[in-house]
Design a protein around this motif. Sequence first.
Motif, PDB file in Angstrom:
ATOM      1  N   GLY A 192       0.868  -1.179   0.000  1.00  0.00           N
ATOM      2  CA  GLY A 192       0.000   0.000   0.000  1.00  0.00           C
ATOM      3  C   GLY A 192       0.898   1.220   0.000  1.00  0.00           C
TER       4      GLY A 192
ATOM      5  N   ARG B 202      -2.922   7.843  -0.633  1.00  0.00           N
ATOM      6  CA  ARG B 202      -3.665   6.586  -0.630  1.00  0.00           C
ATOM      7  C   ARG B 202      -3.235   5.748  -1.851  1.00  0.00           C
ATOM      8  N   GLN B 203      -3.073   4.449  -1.666  1.00  0.00           N
ATOM      9  CA  GLN B 203      -2.676   3.572  -2.773  1.00  0.00           C
ATOM     10  C   GLN B 203      -3.793   2.573  -3.068  1.00  0.00           C
ATOM     11  N   GLY B 204      -3.692   1.929  -4.234  1.00  0.00           N
ATOM     12  CA  GLY B 204      -4.657   0.879  -4.593  1.00  0.00           C
ATOM     13  C   GLY B 204      -6.034   1.436  -4.872  1.00  0.00           C
ATOM     14  N   THR B 205      -6.085   2.644  -5.431  1.00  0.00           N
ATOM     15  CA  THR B 205      -7.394   3.278  -5.617  1.00  0.00           C
ATOM     16  C   THR B 205      -8.000   2.992  -6.999  1.00  0.00           C
TER      17      THR B 205
ATOM     18  N   SER C 161      -3.885  -0.961  -9.808  1.00  0.00           N
ATOM     19  CA  SER C 161      -2.996  -0.918  -8.637  1.00  0.00           C
ATOM     20  C   SER C 161      -3.555  -1.780  -7.504  1.00  0.00           C
ATOM     21  N   ALA C 162      -4.883  -1.888  -7.419  1.00  0.00           N
ATOM     22  CA  ALA C 162      -5.466  -2.767  -6.391  1.00  0.00           C
ATOM     23  C   ALA C 162      -5.102  -4.223  -6.679  1.00  0.00           C
TER      24      ALA C 162
ATOM     25  N   ILE D  60      -1.568  -4.953  -5.706  1.00  0.00           N
ATOM     26  CA  ILE D  60      -1.384  -5.133  -4.258  1.00  0.00           C
ATOM     27  C   ILE D  60      -1.822  -6.544  -3.840  1.00  0.00           C
TER      28      ILE D  60
ATOM     29  N   HIS E 227      -2.880   2.666   4.249  1.00  0.00           N
ATOM     30  CA  HIS E 227      -3.621   3.697   3.513  1.00  0.00           C
ATOM     31  C   HIS E 227      -4.136   3.202   2.158  1.00  0.00           C
ATOM     32  N   VAL E 228      -4.972   2.182   2.221  1.00  0.00           N
ATOM     33  CA  VAL E 228      -5.633   1.659   1.022  1.00  0.00           C
ATOM     34  C   VAL E 228      -7.138   1.647   1.303  1.00  0.00           C
TER      35      VAL E 228
ATOM     36  N   LEU F 103     -10.386  -2.813  -0.370  1.00  0.00           N
ATOM     37  CA  LEU F 103      -9.168  -3.520  -0.783  1.00  0.00           C
ATOM     38  C   LEU F 103      -8.541  -4.225   0.439  1.00  0.00           C
TER      39      LEU F 103
ATOM     40  N   ALA G  40      -6.578   1.007   6.555  1.00  0.00           N
ATOM     41  CA  ALA G  40      -6.949  -0.016   5.569  1.00  0.00           C
ATOM     42  C   ALA G  40      -8.283  -0.668   5.956  1.00  0.00           C
TER      43      ALA G  40
END
Length: 268
Positions: free
Chosen positions: A136, A149-152, A156-157, A160, A179-180, A184, A201
């Motif tokens: 993430g 924020r990651q995996g949005t 990218s999700a 992960i 921070h996903v 997710l 998360a």
Amino acid sequence: MRAQEIRDAAGEEPLTMLTAYDAPTAAVLDEVGVDVILVGDSIGNLRLGYDSTLPVTVDEIASATAAVARATEDAMVIADMPFLSFGADEDEAIQHCGRMLKEANADAVKLESGQHTVELTRRLTQIGIPVQAHLGLTPQSENETGLFRQGTDEDSAREIVDLAERHEEAGAFSLVLEHVPANLGAAVTEAIDIPTIGIGAGPDCDGQVLTVDEVIGLSEGVAPFSKAFGNVREEMREAVAGYRDAVESGEFPAEEHSHYEDDLDDVY
Ligand code: KIV
């Protein structure tokens, strides 16, 4: 706590993990029954006055980890491997990680993870160094990804989830997800058998982690996904101001804080 106990905790009562950077804080966390103490590289911004985690050195993490381990009886102690202590040269990375167990008495290491840590995780676990993965938002990559924020989005999700599965397969005993989106967090928790420990998360991870400075209210602010459960900063201010006032007014030290030796009466 050993890596196997943490592995077995997936799907059970939520795991609790907090950072600590010194012995007295670790002793309190351990007494209260926190399961895992992370000597995070967040020591850089929270305690060492750096602007980011990037300048933190292996020596700084080793010294803080040794202090935390000396004060901890029951919790698992994890050393967070700092920027560039791994990722460039595999043998060097193994030496740095091994040092955390050999010299600093950590029980495991955490690596901010990506494609580049899959084989390293395999190698470390094979030689007896338990690895916690971290996906993430990985603050050591802030110059690449920003601190967002990651995996949005779907790609990218999926990446992960894929990396989570690959780190599990390589031997990681747990996974921090930072921070996903909460959905997710839930999907990764569903996809792997090792416990996920979330920070921003969502509620469906197997456990939660925050920095202790935010939890006790010592840091200047808290991240939107974090929460202060105390106000130690204000208590510190009051105590320090009380001391300053008492010294300035002559109230401290009082009679009970001083001692006198009769034999010294002739000295003057
Ligand atoms: O360094 C740190 O504090 C961390 C966590 C918050 C997961 O990596």
